[in-house]
Design an enzyme around this catalytic site. Structure first.
Site, short mmCIF file in Angstrom:
data_model
loop_
_atom_site.label_atom_id
_atom_site.label_comp_id
_atom_site.label_asym_id
_atom_site.label_seq_id
_atom_site.Cartn_x
_atom_site.Cartn_y
_atom_site.Cartn_z
CG PHE A 149 -2.17 -0.99 1.07
CD1 PHE A 149 -3.00 -0.55 0.25
CD2 PHE A 149 -2.29 -2.01 1.65
CE1 PHE A 149 -4.23 -1.21 0.18
CE2 PHE A 149 -3.29 -2.87 1.55
CZ PHE A 149 -4.29 -2.57 0.67
N GLY A 150 2.15 1.27 0.59
CA GLY A 150 2.60 2.30 1.04
C GLY A 150 3.61 2.65 -0.35
CD GLU A 183 -12.62 -8.78 7.88
OE1 GLU A 183 -13.04 -7.59 7.83
OE2 GLU A 183 -11.87 -8.85 7.26
CD GLN A 185 -6.52 5.15 4.51
OE1 GLN A 185 -5.84 6.23 4.41
NE2 GLN A 185 -7.11 4.79 3.47
C1 LIG Z 1 -5.07 -11.03 6.24
C2 LIG Z 1 -4.87 -9.40 6.39
C3 LIG Z 1 -5.88 -8.70 6.55
C4 LIG Z 1 -5.75 -7.31 6.46
N1 LIG Z 1 -6.90 -6.62 6.85
C5 LIG Z 1 -6.80 -5.26 6.90
C6 LIG Z 1 -7.99 -4.38 6.76
O1 LIG Z 1 -9.24 -4.75 6.72
N2 LIG Z 1 -7.94 -3.08 6.68
C7 LIG Z 1 -6.51 -2.39 6.70
O2 LIG Z 1 -6.52 -1.13 7.02
N3 LIG Z 1 -5.42 -3.19 6.92
C8 LIG Z 1 -5.54 -4.45 6.99
N4 LIG Z 1 -4.45 -5.46 6.98
C9 LIG Z 1 -3.22 -4.53 6.95
C10 LIG Z 1 -2.51 -4.00 5.74
O3 LIG Z 1 -2.80 -4.77 4.38
C11 LIG Z 1 -1.13 -3.70 5.86
O4 LIG Z 1 -1.10 -2.72 7.00
C12 LIG Z 1 -0.65 -2.91 4.57
O5 LIG Z 1 -0.73 -4.00 3.51
C13 LIG Z 1 0.63 -2.47 5.08
O6 LIG Z 1 1.24 -1.75 3.69
P1 LIG Z 1 2.68 -1.80 3.35
O7 LIG Z 1 2.96 -0.98 2.15
O8 LIG Z 1 3.54 -1.26 4.74
O9 LIG Z 1 3.50 -3.43 3.29
P2 LIG Z 1 2.75 -4.55 2.27
O10 LIG Z 1 1.27 -4.02 1.94
O11 LIG Z 1 2.69 -5.69 3.23
O12 LIG Z 1 3.74 -4.69 1.18
C14 LIG Z 1 4.95 -5.22 1.32
C15 LIG Z 1 5.32 -5.43 -0.27
O13 LIG Z 1 6.73 -5.57 -0.02
C16 LIG Z 1 7.21 -6.88 -0.73
N5 LIG Z 1 8.60 -7.57 -0.12
C17 LIG Z 1 8.42 -7.80 1.02
N6 LIG Z 1 9.83 -8.12 1.34
C18 LIG Z 1 10.42 -8.06 0.31
C19 LIG Z 1 11.87 -8.08 -0.09
N7 LIG Z 1 12.81 -8.66 0.89
N8 LIG Z 1 12.27 -7.57 -1.21
C20 LIG Z 1 11.27 -7.29 -2.02
N9 LIG Z 1 10.05 -6.94 -1.64
C21 LIG Z 1 9.72 -7.40 -0.65
C22 LIG Z 1 5.86 -7.77 -0.87
O14 LIG Z 1 6.04 -8.64 -1.91
C23 LIG Z 1 4.77 -6.63 -0.56
O15 LIG Z 1 4.59 -6.44 -2.03
C24 LIG Z 1 -4.61 -6.88 6.61
C25 LIG Z 1 -3.51 -7.55 6.64
C26 LIG Z 1 -3.59 -8.99 6.50
C27 LIG Z 1 -2.39 -9.97 6.22
#
Ligand SMILES: Cc1cc2nc3c(=O)[nH]c(=O)nc-3n(C[C@H](O)[C@H](O)[C@H](O)COP(=O)(O)OP(=O)(O)OC[C@H]3O[C@@H](n4cnc5c(N)ncnc54)[C@H](O)[C@@H]3O)c2cc1C
Length: 431
Positions: free
Chosen positions: A20-21, A176, A324
């Site tokens: 997401f970020g 859920e 978010q």
């Molecule tokens: C089952 C589940 C349900 C959820 N439900 C909700 C909800 O209803 N509402 C809500 O707000 N949040 C929810 N969340 C939480 C939300 O999904 C996360 O807070 C959010 O995805 C965080 O975003 P991010 O960008 O930090 O990391 P992420 O979205 O986790 O993305 C990380 C990315 O980094 C990549 N990556 C990881 N390690 C490496 C590496 N070493 N090298 C290269 N790439 C790498 C991954 O492939 C991924 O694409 C849920 C999470 C889960 C697991």
């Protein structure tokens, strides 16, 4: 080996992780005067909040995934490389990945969180998790295969192993999943597996504390519990799981539940990144950042999303690890990169809490938005709308919308396919 990326006069921002970020940051930097390189170990963005619907055969994985290359088709300054980042060399200003090294002027770490097993190897090896599309599909395949096994098993005791499911963790994901499983038990099993007695399927939801949906109003925890119980879920609060041998789930109070599937939804932690100094991490492996998402101790390295811990009076332990904060930090950091080039003052990050919600099967949800609290059908409609709106890609929105309508009208979904890969063709690069 250096990863092949065209050299340019523009400063290079390397983003690790298109969650997401990371995805929001990259999109907001489109057409800017930076060269942006997104590196992710997958070639698609995953919409994690709907993983549980894939696991419960309610949605196809493709409808909650979006290929990075498609997202960046129109932007000449954005490059995508599929690769897993292994470490960072801050002095040399480069990252090392399984496809080679990439130099950066600015590095943004957004590689998210992973499942937290709290050091218990038994759970790590034997529990099902839904932290990736692959894991969600694996759970779907196993569940459907187990129903097939249960139907040919005449011994009641043995059948229980295939049918009973324990979910550990009463947060939104656990709630859920339990809600979706109870719907499958009520609407699908009696039709697809007529010879099976659906009443034999026991769904347990175990929560360590005395409230489901901790963090939300306790009334909403109670409402969710009531909804689940009405649907036949066995909810056990103040119940800590201490062991699982693949056959029995053992709880701290000496309880023993026979179940072939334990779904672990009890929290997340982060991974440390080699090369980033120890002092930059907190005890939960989140990276300490300042108000501009800059990593403590570095001038050109940033962290966003689940991984980042930005402490403030309001959030002394950092922002909640939900979508978010990641999205908003991605946006703010992009803005600051632009302001930096324009010689303008940088804007500190300010989190706007848009609320929390959880759904419990059809027609039922709880939601807390901007001081307002909703439950029941209206909360469920809000949940549907928010998730549709947040999904990436118009096609995905349409597909998911029609899936939900179809499911709502027919009480059935025709996605219950067991698809296992058995590709034995060797496809290796010549030396
Ligand atoms: C089952 C589940 C349900 C959820 N439900 C909700 C909800 O209803 N509402 C809500 O707000 N949040 C929810 N969340 C939480 C939300 O999904 C996360 O807070 C959010 O995805 C965080 O975003 P991010 O960008 O930090 O990391 P992420 O979205 O986790 O993305 C990380 C990315 O980094 C990549 N990556 C990881 N390690 C490496 C590496 N070493 N090298 C290269 N790439 C790498 C991954 O492939 C991924 O694409 C849920 C999470 C889960 C697991």
């Amino acid at each position: 080996m250096r990863v092949n990326i065209p050299e340019s006069d523009q400063e290079r921002i390397v983003i690790v992780g298109g969650g997401f970020g990371g995805l929001m940051l990259a999109k907001k930097l489109a057409k800017c005067n930076y060269q942006v390189v997104l590196v992710d170990k997958r070639n698609y963005h995953q919409f994690q909040p709907l993983f549980y619907q894939v696991a419960m055969a309610g949605l196809e994985p493709s409808s909650i995934s979006f290929p990075f290359r498609k997202a960046f088709q129109r932007f000449d300054n954005i490059y995508f490389r599929i690769g897993e980042v292994q470490n960072v060399e801050p002095e040399a200003k480069r990252i090392n990945t399984d496809i080679g090294h990439i130099n950066f002027d600015h590095l943004v770490l957004g590689y998210g969180a992973k499942t937290n097993f709290f050091g218990n190897k038994a759970f790590e090896e034997k529990a099902f998790t839904i932290k990736s599309t692959g894991q969600a599909l694996n759970l779907r395949n196993t569940m459907l295969s187990d129903y097939e096994q249960a139907i040919i098993e005449s011994d009641f005791e043995k059948r229980q192993w295939f049918l009973d499911i324990v979910i550990v963790g009463g947060g939104p994901t656990g709630v859920e999943v339990a809600g979706a499983l109870s719907e499958m038990k009520k609407y699908i099993l009696p039709k697809d597996y007529k010879e099976l007695d659906a009443k034999e399927v026991d769904i347990y939801l175990l929560q360590g504390s005395d409230q489901l949906l901790q963090g939300m109003d306790p009334k909403h925890g109670n409402t969710a519990e009531r909804y689940l119980k009405e649907r036949g879920v066995i909810v056990k609060k103040n119940t800590r799981v201490v062991d699982y041998d693949g056959e029995f789930v053992i709880t701290k109070d000496g309880g023993k539940i026979k179940a072939g599937k334990l779904i672990w939804a009890a929290g997340v932690t982060c991974s440390r990144m080699d090369g980033i100094s120890e002092e930059s991490f907190n005890s939960r492996n989140r990276i300490l950042v300042d108000d501009f998402n800059k990593v403590k101790g570095y001038d050109d390295i940033y962290a966003i999303g689940d991984l980042a811990c930005m402490m403030s009076e309001e959030y002394p332990y950092g922002h909640p690890q939900v979508a978010q904060p990641a999205i908003q930090q991605g946006k703010n950091l992009a803005l600051n990169f632009k302001r930096r080039q324009q010689g303008k003052a940088l804007k500190p990050f300010k989190y706007r809490d848009l609320g929390t919600m959880a759904t419990i099967g059809r027609n039922k949800a709880v939601a807390e938005i901007g001081g307002f609290k909703f439950k029941g059908f209206f909360a469920w409609l809000i949940w549907l709308f928010v998730h549709l709106y947040a999904l990436i890609g118009t096609r995905n929105k349409i597909v998911v919308f029609f899936n939900w309508i179809w499911n709502y009208m027919t009480y059935d979904q025709s996605l219950r396919l067991i698809i296992n890969s058995n590709n034995e063709v060797k496809h290796e690069k010549p030396e």
